[in-house]
Design a protein around this motif. Sequence first.
Motif, short mmCIF file in Angstrom:
data_model
loop_
_atom_site.label_atom_id
_atom_site.label_comp_id
_atom_site.label_asym_id
_atom_site.label_seq_id
_atom_site.Cartn_x
_atom_site.Cartn_y
_atom_site.Cartn_z
N ILE A 77 0.84 -1.21 0.00
CA ILE A 77 0.00 0.00 0.00
C ILE A 77 0.87 1.26 0.00
N ASN A 78 2.04 1.19 0.65
CA ASN A 78 2.96 2.33 0.63
C ASN A 78 3.61 2.50 -0.74
N ILE A 79 4.01 1.39 -1.35
CA ILE A 79 4.58 1.47 -2.70
C ILE A 79 3.56 2.04 -3.68
N LEU A 80 2.33 1.56 -3.60
CA LEU A 80 1.27 2.04 -4.50
C LEU A 80 0.99 3.53 -4.28
N THR A 81 0.97 3.96 -3.03
CA THR A 81 0.72 5.38 -2.72
C THR A 81 1.80 6.27 -3.32
N GLU A 82 3.06 5.86 -3.16
CA GLU A 82 4.15 6.69 -3.67
C GLU A 82 4.23 6.63 -5.20
N LEU A 83 3.85 5.50 -5.78
CA LEU A 83 3.80 5.39 -7.23
C LEU A 83 2.73 6.33 -7.80
N ILE A 84 1.60 6.41 -7.12
CA ILE A 84 0.54 7.33 -7.55
C ILE A 84 1.03 8.78 -7.47
N GLY A 131 23.18 7.31 -10.28
CA GLY A 131 23.03 8.43 -9.36
C GLY A 131 21.57 8.69 -9.03
N LEU A 132 20.71 8.57 -10.04
CA LEU A 132 19.28 8.76 -9.82
C LEU A 132 18.73 7.67 -8.89
N PHE A 133 19.16 6.43 -9.12
CA PHE A 133 18.71 5.32 -8.28
C PHE A 133 19.09 5.57 -6.82
N ILE A 134 20.34 5.95 -6.58
CA ILE A 134 20.82 6.19 -5.22
C ILE A 134 20.07 7.36 -4.59
N PHE A 135 19.82 8.41 -5.39
CA PHE A 135 19.13 9.59 -4.90
C PHE A 135 17.72 9.25 -4.44
N VAL A 136 17.04 8.39 -5.18
CA VAL A 136 15.68 7.97 -4.81
C VAL A 136 15.72 7.01 -3.63
N PHE A 137 16.73 6.18 -3.59
CA PHE A 137 16.82 5.11 -2.58
C PHE A 137 17.16 5.64 -1.19
N ILE A 165 13.42 3.28 -13.02
CA ILE A 165 14.42 3.46 -11.95
C ILE A 165 13.74 3.88 -10.65
N VAL A 166 12.83 4.84 -10.76
CA VAL A 166 12.15 5.35 -9.57
C VAL A 166 11.31 4.26 -8.91
N PHE A 167 10.61 3.46 -9.72
CA PHE A 167 9.77 2.40 -9.14
C PHE A 167 10.63 1.35 -8.43
N ILE A 168 11.70 0.89 -9.09
CA ILE A 168 12.57 -0.14 -8.49
C ILE A 168 13.21 0.37 -7.21
N ALA A 169 13.76 1.60 -7.25
CA ALA A 169 14.43 2.17 -6.08
C ALA A 169 13.45 2.36 -4.94
N THR A 170 12.23 2.84 -5.26
CA THR A 170 11.21 3.06 -4.23
C THR A 170 10.75 1.75 -3.62
N ALA A 171 10.51 0.75 -4.45
CA ALA A 171 10.05 -0.56 -3.97
C ALA A 171 11.08 -1.19 -3.04
N ILE A 172 12.36 -1.13 -3.44
CA ILE A 172 13.42 -1.71 -2.60
C ILE A 172 13.55 -0.94 -1.29
N ALA A 173 13.54 0.39 -1.38
CA ALA A 173 13.69 1.22 -0.17
C ALA A 173 12.55 0.98 0.81
N ILE A 174 11.31 0.97 0.32
CA ILE A 174 10.16 0.75 1.20
C ILE A 174 10.20 -0.64 1.82
N THR A 175 10.58 -1.64 1.02
CA THR A 175 10.66 -3.02 1.53
C THR A 175 11.70 -3.12 2.65
N LEU A 176 12.88 -2.55 2.43
CA LEU A 176 13.93 -2.59 3.46
C LEU A 176 13.51 -1.82 4.71
N TRP A 177 12.92 -0.62 4.50
CA TRP A 177 12.41 0.15 5.63
C TRP A 177 11.36 -0.66 6.38
#
Length: 219
Positions: A77-84, A131-137, A165-177
């Motif tokens: 639900i957090n990944i979907l919210t941020e993707l929206i 760099g973009l991936f790291i910045f989002v992550f 890039i944004v979706f993958i970085a966000t999904a990984i970051a939220i999952t780890l968090w």
Amino acid sequence: MYLILQKLFKQKEGNILLFGLVLIICLTLFIIFTYIVDTSLANKLTAIIASNLFVGRVPALSLGYASGLSHFFVISINILTELILVTILYPLFIYSFKGILKIKLLESFFEEVKQKKLQHQDKFEKYGKIGLFIFVFIPFWMTGPIVGAIIGYLIGLKHFTIMFIVFIATAIAITLWGFFLNTIVDNILQLDSLYIWILLLIIVGSTLYFKIKKRFKKS
């Protein structure tokens, strides 16, 4: 009105905006259906979405785990919210940047992002997609999926590349968090559930305080 809509949706960023609107409709229908089936679960999911929108992912994730929800519900639900958020605000920025559409409420935020891009221009030019991936992550102030997507556009990356890039970085970051915060919440709940709600109140209160303080400084 027709001409405005035609101008908004005829380009690729219009497809991204349309995708974002479809996601909003799907999420809304899912929440409505959940209210019919399980009101308690629907209330928890709505609270997570609201927390993510207004105070960020950490309070939203913590709230989800404190409410006893599973990894699947909390993380997805957090990944979907941020993707929206990305698929709505990213095209709106492009419309603003091109002078097609001006949204007064978002102009100051867009200006901040431009300044952020100038501040880290050398790094983005040097490292590009990585760099973009790291910045989002990384979870620093004024980083994240929305800012990252806009900066990706400003440095000349293609829409699909940015979204991927944004979706993958966000999904990984939220999952780890999520896994990290779940461990903390579980440990606190073993002592007393009251402690986690006090901690959540402190996190939300502090986040709102700094956001309000920053807004007052601007005005």
